[in-house]
Design a protein around this motif. Structure first.
Motif: not given
Length: 370
Positions: A65-92
């Protein structure tokens, strides 16, 4: 786990389905675990290897999903995506764990009766961040880094792997990544074969010994999955979902190898499963052809509920474990109706939370985080 909104690439529905199959087997493992007398006679003896399979799937999908996207994506964007995917269910998951903790009454957890409400709430709030709590805050008494929802330890190491990928390993060449994966494979095999119990089980306690187990179990499968995503050339295989599901079930339901006298044999078995068989299953799954709408719908359903199921089932299992501990001598014949009820209830709760909580919250976060 990947975010479908990221990509117009071909999706791998069979891999989603296999994640769901493994998640259901994890539930059956946790339901049979309290009926065993130790690590040698649990009915679903290798169910914990599903975590290593999840790590490998995650590494494969992250790379794809991400290997070929780093030319248009920052580390911050990557972690936003991961937080968005993982954290809601962690909290619940931590919230449900806290509710279950508050209402559980069992002799197996004597600490429950002495824990003040403020301390439980503090452990819950720390759990929301997925950061581990120190042993001094182990309110359950099982020496877990997430005493309100045991499975949180693997999410912590999932984040560790994501951080390592984002800050540097994503830049590794195939050769450099291959060397890392080889070293990690040797470390994993050494852990499995030389450990006192002849297995890789562990990683959920915040100390040096268990930390080593957790990071060793993470490094090989996650980055082997990443390497596989870069070098694999999927073919077209019919009935891959069926055969791969059977392989996953055989590996995880396999009885203990070697017994108490030759525990190293079980270590060899687990090493072969994680280092060879799991990558093979992922490759076959990525190569599989969906042959009917029924197969597609089943794969999608299993994939959709897999992560919610993983996070919501253990708070229900705590009640089941408490019931067994309060009724000494319970057999599998007596326990299976309750176990089946917990399994079905967990799947239903996973689907409900997916539709009424996880998907809406992730959609809201996607808008907020941009």
């Amino acid at each position: 786990m990947t975010d479908k909104s990221l990509s117009a690439k071909p999706h791998y529905p069979i891999l989603d389905g296999l994640r769901g199959v493994a998640a259901i087997i994890v539930v059956t493992f946790h339901l049979t675990e309290p009926l065993g007398t130790g690590h040698l006679d649990i009915l679903v003896n290798h169910g914990y290897l599903a975590v290593d399979f999840f790590f490998l799937l995650s590494g494969f999908v992250i790379g794809y999903a991400y290997d070929d996207r780093w030319h248009k994506m920052t580390i911050g964007t990557f972690f936003k995506r991961r937080i968005e995917r993982l954290q809601p269910m962690v909290i619940l998951g931590m919230t449900l764990g806290a509710i279950g903790f508050y209402f559980t009454d069992s002799t197996i957890w004597p600490l429950i009766h002495t824990v003040p409400l403020w301390k439980m709430l503090l452990v819950m709030l720390i759990g929301y961040t997925i950061l581990p709590v120190p042993l001094s805050m182990d309110i359950r008494g099982w020496e877990e880094m997430h005493p309100l929802n045991s499975v949180g330890w693997s999410l912590f190491f999932e984040y560790v792997a994501n951080i390592l990928y984002a800050i540097g390993i994503r830049k590794f060449s195939k050769t450099a990544l291959g060397i890392l994966v080889f070293i990690a494979a040797v470390a994993l095999a050494h852990l499995a074969i030389t450990s006192p119990n002849g297995d890789v089980s562990g990683g959920w306690t915040l100390n040096w010994e268990q930390g080593r187990v957790g990071i060793t179990r993470t490094m090989f499968p996650f980055f082997a999955g990443l390497l596989l995503s870069r070098i694999a050339k999927p073919t077209r295989i019919k009935n891959a979902f069926l055969w791969c599901s059977l392989l996953v079930a055989i590996v995880l339901y396999m009885p203990r190898i070697g017994g108490a006298e030759q525990v190293w044999m079980n270590g060899i078995y687990e090493s072969v499963c994680i280092i060879i068989i799991f990558p093979l299953i992922v490759y076959l799954g990525a190569s599989g052809i969906i042959q009917s709408q029924t197969e597609l719908k089943l794969s999608k359903f299993l994939g959709d509920i897999s992560y919610p199921l993983y996070l919501v089932h253990y708070p229900l299992v705590y009640f089941y474990v408490a019931w067994i501990s309060n009724h000494k001598g319970v057999t599998i014949v007596q326990a299976w109706p309750y176990a089946l009820l917990i399994l079905i209830g967990s799947i239903a709760l996973a689907y409900i939370t997916l539709k009424w909580y996880d998907e809406p919250v992730r959609k809201w976060l996607r808008k907020k985080l941009g």
